[in-house]
Write a protein that holds these residues in place. Sequence first.
Motif, PDB file in Angstrom:
ATOM      1  N   LYS A  23     -21.643 -28.960   8.436  1.00  0.00           N
ATOM      2  CA  LYS A  23     -22.496 -29.068   7.179  1.00  0.00           C
ATOM      3  C   LYS A  23     -21.031 -28.787   5.561  1.00  0.00           C
ATOM      4  CE  LYS A  23     -27.021 -28.685   8.272  1.00  0.00           C
ATOM      5  NZ  LYS A  23     -27.602 -27.051   7.997  1.00  0.00           N
ATOM      6  N   GLN A 109     -25.375 -35.872   8.875  1.00  0.00           N
ATOM      7  CA  GLN A 109     -25.644 -34.598   9.247  1.00  0.00           C
ATOM      8  C   GLN A 109     -27.172 -34.521   9.076  1.00  0.00           C
ATOM      9  OE1 GLN A 109     -23.085 -32.286   9.664  1.00  0.00           O
ATOM     10  NE2 GLN A 109     -22.276 -34.305  10.789  1.00  0.00           N
ATOM     11  N   GLY A 142     -19.100 -34.909   7.291  1.00  0.00           N
ATOM     12  CA  GLY A 142     -20.253 -35.093   7.258  1.00  0.00           C
ATOM     13  C   GLY A 142     -20.747 -35.583   6.259  1.00  0.00           C
TER      14      GLY A 142
END
Length: 196
Positions: A23, A109, A142
Amino acid sequence: MSKQVVNFSLEGRFLGFEFEEYKPKRLLIATSEGECTLKIAKSLRYSFGLRLIPGDWLQILGEKKIDRKTGEVKLKAEQVIPATISQEQTSIPVAAKSAKSKASILVCQKSDCMKRGGKQLCQAMQAALSDRGLTDEVSIKGTGCLKHCKAGPNIVMMPDKTRYSKVEANQIPELIDKHFTPEEAVKEGDFLVAAK
């Protein structure tokens, strides 16, 4: 009070993201004073999507926390705005690798894609890039939702913007070879060859 909080505004060139558990958590920025790392406010973490490309000029507004005892400074980006080029920006030192647009793989993500194997995809990508010596040429980034949630996990190969859905980890080496391995290094018949 041992901590002082003040607002800040800075301009710089976007270099990339730092990730934790796949992330985006921090922005890497080259400014006139050198490179700096800024924590991304939670409200911003998935709003960048496909818009930020290494080399983009940004204006960043946020909070600067200064620990008076240790002198430690922490920056948190609250707002990120595409910046217009100013005279100051022409003198910003940027490493040669950052100036060259780096190829990347964008990986959704969001929870639907992660539940359908997104984390395993990222691990397979890292392994395949490492095996081919491409970790310096291709980055894994991501993103927020790439749409097609029910067909996840979703990825996009940059810079050609080729989108893939329902990707499985065992398909990653073939996709890396198709998009990022120099054509002369690819043996036809061993894997898919990108049409040039």
